[in-house]
Scaffold this motif. Structure first.
Motif, PDB file in Angstrom:
ATOM      1  N   ALA A  86      -1.798   3.839   6.037  1.00 44.18           N
ATOM      2  CA  ALA A  86      -1.142   2.800   6.848  1.00 44.18           C
ATOM      3  C   ALA A  86      -0.826   1.578   6.002  1.00 44.18           C
ATOM      4  CB  ALA A  86      -2.027   2.423   8.037  1.00 44.18           C
ATOM      5  N   SER A  87      -1.736   1.198   5.125  1.00 49.54           N
ATOM      6  CA  SER A  87      -1.513   0.043   4.252  1.00 49.54           C
ATOM      7  C   SER A  87      -0.336   0.300   3.301  1.00 49.54           C
ATOM      8  CB  SER A  87      -2.787  -0.242   3.452  1.00 49.54           C
ATOM      9  OG  SER A  87      -2.557  -1.254   2.508  1.00 49.54           O
ATOM     10  N   PHE A  88      -0.305   1.489   2.702  1.00 49.04           N
ATOM     11  CA  PHE A  88       0.794   1.829   1.796  1.00 49.04           C
ATOM     12  C   PHE A  88       2.128   1.812   2.549  1.00 49.04           C
ATOM     13  CE2 PHE A  88       3.695   4.742  -0.315  1.00 49.04           C
ATOM     14  CZ  PHE A  88       3.614   4.309  -1.629  1.00 49.04           C
ATOM     15  N   ARG A  89       2.164   2.434   3.706  1.00 46.81           N
ATOM     16  CA  ARG A  89       3.399   2.493   4.493  1.00 46.81           C
ATOM     17  C   ARG A  89       3.869   1.100   4.893  1.00 46.81           C
ATOM     18  NH1 ARG A  89       2.786   7.784   8.375  1.00 46.81           N
ATOM     19  NH2 ARG A  89       2.353   9.229   6.687  1.00 46.81           N
ATOM     20  N   LYS A  90       2.938   0.247   5.270  1.00 47.85           N
ATOM     21  CA  LYS A  90       3.287  -1.120   5.665  1.00 47.85           C
ATOM     22  C   LYS A  90       3.952  -1.867   4.507  1.00 47.85           C
ATOM     23  CE  LYS A  90       1.253  -5.299   7.624  1.00 47.85           C
ATOM     24  NZ  LYS A  90       0.017  -5.937   8.086  1.00 47.85           N
ATOM     25  N   ARG A  91       3.409  -1.694   3.289  1.00 48.47           N
ATOM     26  CA  ARG A  91       4.006  -2.348   2.117  1.00 48.47           C
ATOM     27  C   ARG A  91       5.401  -1.801   1.823  1.00 48.47           C
ATOM     28  NH1 ARG A  91       2.243  -2.215  -2.704  1.00 48.47           N
ATOM     29  NH2 ARG A  91       1.053  -0.310  -2.617  1.00 48.47           N
ATOM     30  N   MET A  92       5.589  -0.496   1.991  1.00 47.87           N
ATOM     31  CA  MET A  92       6.907   0.095   1.743  1.00 47.87           C
ATOM     32  C   MET A  92       7.926  -0.410   2.772  1.00 47.87           C
ATOM     33  SD  MET A  92       6.469   1.802  -1.013  1.00 47.87           S
ATOM     34  CE  MET A  92       5.154   0.625  -1.412  1.00 47.87           C
ATOM     35  N   ARG A  97      13.570  -3.642  -1.405  1.00 47.37           N
ATOM     36  CA  ARG A  97      14.099  -2.770  -2.460  1.00 47.37           C
ATOM     37  C   ARG A  97      13.725  -1.303  -2.255  1.00 47.37           C
ATOM     38  NH1 ARG A  97      12.818  -7.543  -4.051  1.00 47.37           N
ATOM     39  NH2 ARG A  97      14.240  -8.804  -5.276  1.00 47.37           N
ATOM     40  N   VAL A  98      12.838  -1.049  -1.304  1.00 45.10           N
ATOM     41  CA  VAL A  98      12.526   0.334  -0.935  1.00 45.10           C
ATOM     42  C   VAL A  98      13.592   0.765   0.061  1.00 45.10           C
ATOM     43  CG1 VAL A  98      10.911   1.874   0.244  1.00 45.10           C
ATOM     44  CG2 VAL A  98      10.056   0.160  -1.377  1.00 45.10           C
ATOM     45  N   ASP A 109       1.950  12.390  -2.717  1.00 47.17           N
ATOM     46  CA  ASP A 109       1.802  11.910  -1.341  1.00 47.17           C
ATOM     47  C   ASP A 109       3.099  11.323  -0.784  1.00 47.17           C
ATOM     48  OD1 ASP A 109      -0.934  12.567  -1.054  1.00 47.17           O
ATOM     49  OD2 ASP A 109      -1.487  10.774  -2.189  1.00 47.17           O
ATOM     50  N   TYR A 110       3.867  10.641  -1.632  1.00 47.94           N
ATOM     51  CA  TYR A 110       5.067   9.943  -1.164  1.00 47.94           C
ATOM     52  C   TYR A 110       6.198  10.075  -2.172  1.00 47.94           C
ATOM     53  CZ  TYR A 110       2.106   7.730   2.308  1.00 47.94           C
ATOM     54  OH  TYR A 110       1.238   7.525   3.352  1.00 47.94           O
ATOM     55  N   LEU A 111       7.409  10.048  -1.646  1.00 47.06           N
ATOM     56  CA  LEU A 111       8.620   9.879  -2.433  1.00 47.06           C
ATOM     57  C   LEU A 111       9.247   8.575  -1.966  1.00 47.06           C
ATOM     58  CD1 LEU A 111      11.015  10.682  -4.271  1.00 47.06           C
ATOM     59  CD2 LEU A 111      11.934  11.955  -2.318  1.00 47.06           C
ATOM     60  N   VAL A 112       9.454   7.654  -2.907  1.00 43.69           N
ATOM     61  CA  VAL A 112      10.017   6.346  -2.591  1.00 43.69           C
ATOM     62  C   VAL A 112      11.330   6.205  -3.359  1.00 43.69           C
ATOM     63  CG1 VAL A 112       9.645   3.845  -2.700  1.00 43.69           C
ATOM     64  CG2 VAL A 112       7.702   5.382  -2.297  1.00 43.69           C
ATOM     65  N   VAL A 125       9.545  -4.049 -10.028  1.00 38.96           N
ATOM     66  CA  VAL A 125       9.214  -3.641  -8.663  1.00 38.96           C
ATOM     67  C   VAL A 125       8.205  -2.503  -8.684  1.00 38.96           C
ATOM     68  CG1 VAL A 125      10.158  -2.629  -6.541  1.00 38.96           C
ATOM     69  CG2 VAL A 125      11.394  -4.472  -7.698  1.00 38.96           C
ATOM     70  N   SER A 126       8.407  -1.523  -9.565  1.00 41.87           N
ATOM     71  CA  SER A 126       7.453  -0.412  -9.683  1.00 41.87           C
ATOM     72  C   SER A 126       6.069  -0.917 -10.069  1.00 41.87           C
ATOM     73  CB  SER A 126       7.930   0.603 -10.725  1.00 41.87           C
ATOM     74  OG  SER A 126       9.018   1.333 -10.242  1.00 41.87           O
ATOM     75  N   ASP A 127       6.015  -1.832 -11.019  1.00 45.14           N
ATOM     76  CA  ASP A 127       4.723  -2.393 -11.422  1.00 45.14           C
ATOM     77  C   ASP A 127       4.041  -3.090 -10.243  1.00 45.14           C
ATOM     78  OD1 ASP A 127       5.094  -1.474 -13.977  1.00 45.14           O
ATOM     79  OD2 ASP A 127       5.465  -3.448 -14.873  1.00 45.14           O
TER      80      ASP A 127
END
Length: 158
Positions: A86-92, A97-98, A109-112, A125-127
């Motif tokens: 949930a935390s990762f999704r919220k940040r995305m 830029r996502v 786990d994810y493709l961004v 942004v990746s960093d």
């Protein structure tokens, strides 16, 4: 959970047309599917009310908008829990830029999909999004050389 709408052949044709260009006038859409403009409007209103049409957006050609870089980023989280995901999704969701983010099955786990001004900003942004996240075990940023096909079209007709 809402029940899916039952769509007839006209609905599917109309939705195909609207997915290609939601800005077409009602009378053009009606002429193509054999309905009056008011009947087309009623169907579009029904699709929105049912949650089938969620929004109408303008699609910008990144190549004409100036310098842009696309990158696909594969991400694996270190700790698996509902809270960590949930935390990762919220940040995305919060990062402009996502452009897209997909939850995957398998090794990653994810493709961004990132859209940035250039490769330098892509690295920044990746960093910020992945390298500095203590719960990202691994990520691989793949710059896109050429966008062969893009879109969100959902085929509804046979």
């Amino acid at each position: 959970m809402q029940q899916p709408l039952v769509l007839d052949a006209i609905d599917r044709h109309l939705l195909d047309l609207v997915q290609q260009d939601a800005g077409r006038p009602l009378h053009d859409l009606g002429a193509e599917v054999g309905l009056s403009p008011s009947a087309v409007q009623r169907r579009l209103t029904r699709y929105r009310a049912a949650g089938l049409l969620t929004r109408q957006v303008a699609v910008i050609d990144p190549g004409r908008a100036g310098s842009t870089a696309l990158a696909a980023v594969l991400v694996t989280l270190d700790r698996e829990s509902a809270e960590h995901h949930a935390s990762f999704r919220k940040r995305m969701l919060a990062e402009p830029r996502v452009q897209q983010c997909y939850d995957l099955a398998g090794e990653w786990d994810y493709l961004v999909i990132l859209v940035t001004r250039d490769l330098g900003e892509c690295r920044e942004v990746s960093d910020r999004l992945f390298m500095r996240d203590e719960n990202v075990r691994r990520f691989d940023t793949l710059p896109v050389l050429d966008a062969i096909k893009t879109g969100r079209f959902v085929p509804l007709r046979g």
